[in-house]
Structures are given as C-alpha cells and as structure tokens.
Design an enzyme around this catalytic site. Structure first.
Site, PDB file in Angstrom:
ATOM      1  N   LYS A  52       0.843  -1.208   0.000  1.00  0.00           N
ATOM      2  CA  LYS A  52       0.000   0.000   0.000  1.00  0.00           C
ATOM      3  C   LYS A  52       0.878   1.258   0.000  1.00  0.00           C
ATOM      4  O   LYS A  52       0.644   2.194  -0.759  1.00  0.00           O
ATOM      5  CB  LYS A  52      -0.949  -0.021   1.208  1.00  0.00           C
ATOM      6  CG  LYS A  52      -2.036  -1.092   1.080  1.00  0.00           C
ATOM      7  CD  LYS A  52      -2.831  -1.324   2.365  1.00  0.00           C
ATOM      8  CE  LYS A  52      -3.815  -2.490   2.138  1.00  0.00           C
ATOM      9  NZ  LYS A  52      -4.628  -2.817   3.334  1.00  0.00           N
ATOM     10  N   GLN A  96      -4.578  -1.329   9.569  1.00  0.00           N
ATOM     11  CA  GLN A  96      -4.528  -2.689   9.048  1.00  0.00           C
ATOM     12  C   GLN A  96      -5.068  -3.677  10.077  1.00  0.00           C
ATOM     13  O   GLN A  96      -4.682  -3.633  11.253  1.00  0.00           O
ATOM     14  CB  GLN A  96      -3.088  -3.039   8.635  1.00  0.00           C
ATOM     15  CG  GLN A  96      -2.949  -4.356   7.899  1.00  0.00           C
ATOM     16  CD  GLN A  96      -3.620  -4.377   6.521  1.00  0.00           C
ATOM     17  OE1 GLN A  96      -3.806  -3.341   5.887  1.00  0.00           O
ATOM     18  NE2 GLN A  96      -4.002  -5.549   6.056  1.00  0.00           N
ATOM     19  N   ASP A 119     -11.112   2.895   4.196  1.00  0.00           N
ATOM     20  CA  ASP A 119     -11.476   1.477   4.175  1.00  0.00           C
ATOM     21  C   ASP A 119     -12.990   1.307   4.077  1.00  0.00           C
ATOM     22  O   ASP A 119     -13.466   0.197   3.822  1.00  0.00           O
ATOM     23  CB  ASP A 119     -10.988   0.789   5.462  1.00  0.00           C
ATOM     24  CG  ASP A 119      -9.714  -0.019   5.255  1.00  0.00           C
ATOM     25  OD1 ASP A 119      -9.541  -0.564   4.153  1.00  0.00           O
ATOM     26  OD2 ASP A 119      -8.922  -0.106   6.212  1.00  0.00           O
TER      27      ASP A 119
HETATM   28  N1  GUN Z   1      -6.910  -6.778   6.532  1.00  0.00           N
HETATM   29  C1  GUN Z   1      -7.281  -7.584   5.519  1.00  0.00           C
HETATM   30  N2  GUN Z   1      -7.921  -6.870   4.565  1.00  0.00           N
HETATM   31  C2  GUN Z   1      -7.957  -5.592   4.982  1.00  0.00           C
HETATM   32  C3  GUN Z   1      -8.477  -4.389   4.426  1.00  0.00           C
HETATM   33  O1  GUN Z   1      -9.057  -4.343   3.338  1.00  0.00           O
HETATM   34  N3  GUN Z   1      -8.289  -3.276   5.163  1.00  0.00           N
HETATM   35  C4  GUN Z   1      -7.674  -3.301   6.368  1.00  0.00           C
HETATM   36  N4  GUN Z   1      -7.556  -2.163   7.027  1.00  0.00           N
HETATM   37  N5  GUN Z   1      -7.184  -4.394   6.918  1.00  0.00           N
HETATM   38  C5  GUN Z   1      -7.324  -5.535   6.220  1.00  0.00           C
END
Ligand code: GUN
Length: 304
Positions: A52, A96, A119
């Site tokens: 990311k 995350q 998100d």
């Molecule tokens: N952990 C697994 N997928 C995601 C996601 O799309 N966003 C976040 N913040 N954590 C994750």
C-alpha cells in the site's frame, strides 16, 4: 471456454487514472495523503501494508507509515487516530486488520473520522452505502464492481448471489450490487440448500473464506464468478483435491510448500462464462481502490 477476468490489468488501469488525478491535484497544490497504521508483526499484514505504501509512492500520493508495537493499548491507538483525524496532510486513515486482541478494534474503527475512512469500515459510511448516498465504500467490494463494469458485464437486472456476510466484503458487496440494480441474495453458513440458490446466480460472489467451497454443481453454466477468497493451502491432500494435474501449481507447491486457492474450486470455473482467478483477480483491485478512495477523500474534504 470461460473468460478470465484480469484483475491485475484492471487495477493497473485504475492506478493510471488515479496517478493522472494526483497530478492534476498537484497543479492545485494538493497532495493526497494516506496514513497506514500497522500494529506489531503480522507477516501477511506487513506485506499488504508495504504494498500500500509503495503504491502511494508510485502514484504520487504522500504516505505515512506508523508502526505501534503489538503491546499497544486501545487508549494509545485512540490518541493516534485522533491525531490523524486532525492532521491536514492526511486524507485517508488505514488501520490494518487484524489488531492485537487487547485492542478494541470496533471502538477504534468507529473513532476514525468518516471523511478519512478510506477502508469504508465506519458505520456512517456503511449507512450511507445502505442509503444509496455517495460514500467511501470498502475497497475489495468496490473492486468487484469495477471488475464487472470494466469487463462490460451487465449488473442491472442480474441475479447476484453473495456467499458470505462479513462487514468487510459480503455485506458491502451486496449493497453495491443492489445499488447497481442487481437482484441480490446474501447466503451464509446457516443458509439451507445453498446450491439451489447459488445455481440461480448470474453473478456469483464467493466471500466465505473457505478453500474451494464453491463446487461445480453450485454454479449455473455461463455465470460470472467473482472469487474473493485467498486461502493458503499447505497439504498434499489439498493440492490433489484442487489442482490435480496442474503442473504450474505442483511446481509452486514443490518450491514453497504451499499455494493459494480461492473460495471457488477450480473445476467450477470451467462451467462459468467469466471468472476472476486466484491469484490475479480481485486481489489487485483492493490496493487500487484504496488509492482511488484516498484521492476521493482528499477531494471531498476540500469540497472539490
Ligand atoms: N486486513 C485484511 N484486509 C484488509 C483491508 O481491506 N483493510 C484493512 N484495514 N485491513 C485488512
């Protein structure tokens, strides 16, 4: 032969569009910024977050990687989120998941200001999505819609069946499909005679988190299958069950001792009209949509 929906190519197109938008915002003195919060040392999370942050750099977004220790408290995390909510150089906040168990994840996610919730996890954004208002939508489900639209596959009037009802994928995917005028059914672990429902799907979204769960007899011939699952399999028995006679997978398994399978049994893809492979289908869209959401949040916050 079923059409393979190339998620990596679609993600690349979206990232190019985002980069162009970042460039035009730069001309106005605006640089969208993402704060990525990675707690502790969960190996999968470390890889996702590194990707990311790297993608932010490639597209010209600012990013700030914040790495609290895995002993962090809910209170410490709350202080951090509040400071990010207030920072003018941050347009998107990504925490995350999963978080360590001593951290109250729901309470924390609710403390992210909805206008920086890239998100799309905040109840305000979930509610807006439900109400059909413009909202920051969760990245993976938003990516599912992009794959369908950009592949020229119709959504309006189609029977869409979503298997899985998570807050992160299943529920928002169902809402987004409904907003596109699909006739939507949500199935889950308590659904009776699941196959009779999935067999009616023109669009079948598999988001259960169980390897190869969707089998050929559950699929209507010619259906579009969107496989959201990412399951690592590590046993000979599983490799034989899903990938018998597949030399490439055998080689991967021999080299790494594991390989990835989605929520759809590969044999089920053979009767589809189109499908997203795993890997290379929905996965690449998640980061692309996160970048798109961050730019969108930057514009919304400035009334652009
Ligand atoms: N952990 C697994 N997928 C995601 C996601 O799309 N966003 C976040 N913040 N954590 C994750």
């Amino acid at each position: 032969m079923a059409t393979v929906l190339d998620g990596a190519a679609i993600a690349a197109t979206i990232k190019n569009e985002v980069a162009a938008e970042v460039k035009s915002l730069a001309a106005q003195g605006i640089r969208p910024g993402l704060a990525a919060v990675l707690v502790g040392h969960v190996p999968a999370s470390e890889i996702y977050v590194a990707n990311k942050v790297k993608t932010c750099g490639e597209l010209g977004l600012y990013s700030d990687l914040i790495t609290p220790p895995d002993t962090v408290t809910t209170e410490d995390m709350l202080d951090l989120v509040r400071s990010l909510n207030d920072r003018d150089d941050i347009d998107g906040i990504l925490i995350q998941l999963p978080l360590p168990k001593q951290v109250d994840a729901k309470f924390l996610l609710d403390s992210v200001t909805p206008d920086k919730d890239v998100d799309g996890f905040h109840p305000v954004n979930a509610g807006k999505l439900q109400a059909g208002r413009p909202a920051l939508a969760p990245c993976t489900p938003a990516g599912v819609i992009e794959i369908l639209k950009r592949s020229g596959l119709p959504i309006s009037g189609q029977n869409a069946v979503v298997v899985g009802r998570s807050d992160i994928v299943g529920k928002p995917a169902a809402m987004l499909l409904l907003n596109e005028n699909a006739t939507v059914t949500i199935c889950h672990s308590k659904t009776r005679d699941l196959a009779s429902i999935t067999r009616q799907a023109d669009i079948l979204v598999a988001a259960i988190g169980r390897p190869g769960f969707i089998t050929p007899e559950m699929v209507k011939p010619g259906a579009t299958i969107i496989d959201v699952g990412i399951n690592r399999i590590t046993t000979r028995e599983e490799v034989d069950r899903f990938f018998a006679g597949d030399a490439k997978r055998e080689a991967t398994f021999a080299k790494r001792g594991s390989t990835i399978v989605g929520d759809v049994h590969p044999k089920a893809f053979e009767i589809a009209g189109a499908y997203t492979p795993v890997p290379g289908g929905v996965g690449p869209l998640t980061i692309a949509m996160l970048m798109a959401n961050t730019v969108r949040a930057a514009k919304m916050r400035r009334g652009i």
